[in-house]
Design a protein around this motif. Structure first.
Motif, PDB file in Angstrom:
ATOM      1  N   UNK A 158       0.485   7.006   2.844  1.00 14.42           N
ATOM      2  CA  UNK A 158       0.725   6.024   3.899  1.00 14.42           C
ATOM      3  C   UNK A 158       0.499   6.673   5.261  1.00 14.42           C
ATOM      4  N   UNK A 159       0.678   5.883   6.300  1.00 15.48           N
ATOM      5  CA  UNK A 159       0.539   6.426   7.649  1.00 15.48           C
ATOM      6  C   UNK A 159       1.645   7.436   7.966  1.00 15.48           C
ATOM      7  N   UNK A 160       2.708   7.438   7.177  1.00 12.25           N
ATOM      8  CA  UNK A 160       3.738   8.469   7.337  1.00 12.25           C
ATOM      9  C   UNK A 160       3.150   9.844   7.041  1.00 12.25           C
ATOM     10  N   UNK A 161       2.321   9.946   6.003  1.00 12.31           N
ATOM     11  CA  UNK A 161       1.659  11.201   5.684  1.00 12.31           C
ATOM     12  C   UNK A 161       0.689  11.626   6.772  1.00 12.31           C
ATOM     13  N   UNK A 162       0.003  10.643   7.374  1.00  9.97           N
ATOM     14  CA  UNK A 162      -0.899  10.964   8.487  1.00  9.97           C
ATOM     15  C   UNK A 162      -0.107  11.514   9.670  1.00  9.97           C
ATOM     16  N   UNK A 182      -4.408   2.694   1.748  1.00 11.15           N
ATOM     17  CA  UNK A 182      -3.318   3.266   2.528  1.00 11.15           C
ATOM     18  C   UNK A 182      -2.188   2.257   2.665  1.00 11.15           C
ATOM     19  N   UNK A 183      -0.986   2.729   2.501  1.00 11.99           N
ATOM     20  CA  UNK A 183       0.188   1.915   2.824  1.00 11.99           C
ATOM     21  C   UNK A 183       0.388   2.007   4.336  1.00 11.99           C
ATOM     22  N   UNK A 184      -0.082   0.984   5.031  1.00 16.17           N
ATOM     23  CA  UNK A 184      -0.120   1.016   6.490  1.00 16.17           C
ATOM     24  C   UNK A 184       1.231   0.585   7.052  1.00 16.17           C
ATOM     25  N   UNK A 207     -10.452   2.091   8.642  1.00 17.16           N
ATOM     26  CA  UNK A 207     -10.016   1.171   7.601  1.00 17.16           C
ATOM     27  C   UNK A 207      -8.508   0.927   7.593  1.00 17.16           C
ATOM     28  N   UNK A 208      -7.799   1.377   8.633  1.00 16.75           N
ATOM     29  CA  UNK A 208      -6.393   1.005   8.782  1.00 16.75           C
ATOM     30  C   UNK A 208      -6.309  -0.419   9.337  1.00 16.75           C
TER      31      UNK A 208
END
Length: 337
Positions: A158-162, A182-184, A207-208
């Motif tokens: 997810x964006x948490x990992x980013x 991705x879990x956005x 692609x988010x």
């Protein structure tokens, strides 16, 4: 002359394998460091034991076409100085939902092995791998000199990992997210980049789906003077795109957001000027939502384009006919069929 003759005679008496090793290992390793082709390096390692050893120590990049073809422990024993990995996981037909959920291709066991064998790892490029937020957090904490992450058609994060990558990788030069599932959780992950961070050269989050924190994105783009590739998602408006171009006229590749407005854009001349100031732009993509009314603002940037990707742009042939004459150097054109 006698000494040289004796050396030549001695070399003739040695086995054929030994004739390849008449100069120091350091010299051979230095020479092999300029060999980039995977096939050439594999051929070099088969010449003799000395060349096998020299190739082993001089190799810094590994390509693994199937993550199940070899274990990370075997790779670590074979090559001690790897700084860059490219790893592919699931078969290609997984792109068409022909692979069941939880099929495998988990990157985490590889990262655990790399943490002990390659603490100096700088680059990781993954395709069709399962990547969790925990794996991305582990990556950010375990490799202090990490520089480049590319995730192509990967899933599980997810964006948490980013955000973990943004806050933990202080030397990051590339963050490239392509066609991944991705879990956005929102655009706040861009806030995690430290205000002192300036090294980014490639940023792709096209692609988010969620809206990004544009103020954080604009500050990031302004700080990173070496930024060459920027690909934003469809939620970035034309006015926001103009502000980004003003901050980064050095861009070589640009992926636009939505290329239309609900209302007429009063500053379309300013957007055209911003495109005109991007003298080095050679690749243009994006155009998730496009209106032909705004295509003329691209004309100043078209002069140096060699690649125009309109795969997502619902343009008619007449609209393309207006745009393409302004692209005299165009070599590749991708269109929607």
């Amino acid at each position: 002359m006698e000494a040289r003759r004796k050396k030549e005679m001695d070399s003739e008496e040695k086995p054929q394998e030994a004739r390849f090793s008449l100069f120091p290992d350091e010299v051979l390793e230095r020479i092999l460091s300029f060999v980039n082709s995977r096939n050439d390096r594999s051929a070099v390692s088969l010449v003799c034991k000395d060349w096998y050893t020299a190739e082993r120590w001089s190799r810094t990049h590994i390509f693994i076409g199937n993550c199940y073809s070899v274990s990370p422990e075997i790779v670590a024993r074979r090559f001690p100085n790897i700084r860059s990995f490219t790893i592919k996981g699931k078969p290609r037909f997984s792109d068409f939902n022909l692979v069941p959920p939880n099929w495998g291709a988990d990157i985490h066991p590889w990262l655990v092995a790399f943490a002990s064998a390659y603490p100096f790892l700088e680059e990781l490029r993954l395709k069709r791998m399962s990547v969790s937020d925990e794996s991305l957090d582990f990556l950010a904490r375990s490799f202090p000199g990490f520089k480049a992450l590319s995730l192509v058609t990967c899933d599980g994060f997810s964006t948490k990992g980013l955000g973990s990558i943004a806050s933990g990788c202080r030397n990051l030069t590339e963050l490239d997210i392509q066609e991944s599932v991705i879990d956005d959780l929102g655009g706040s992950w861009l806030n995690r980049f430290p205000e002192s961070f300036t090294s980014l050269e490639v940023l792709n989050f096209a692609n988010l789906n969620s809206e990004v924190n544009f103020d954080a994105l604009e500050r990031l783009v302004a700080r990173c003077k070496s930024l060459k590739v920027l690909k934003v998602n469809r939620n970035v408006t034309l006015e926001q795109l103009r502000r980004l171009l003003v901050r980064a006229p050095q861009l070589i590749e640009l992926g636009t957001g939505s290329f239309s407005q609900d209302q007429a854009l009063p500053a379309d001349a300013q957007l055209e000027t911003a495109f005109g100031n991007c003298k080095n732009l050679n690749t243009l993509s994006g155009f998730w939502v496009v209106s032909s009314l705004y295509l003329p603002v691209l004309y100043p940037a078209c002069a140096n384009l060699s690649f125009l990707n309109l795969s997502y742009a619902p343009l008619q042939s007449t609209e393309l006919a207006m745009l393409l004459p302004h692209c005299p150097l165009l070599r590749r054109l991708w269109v929607r069929i």
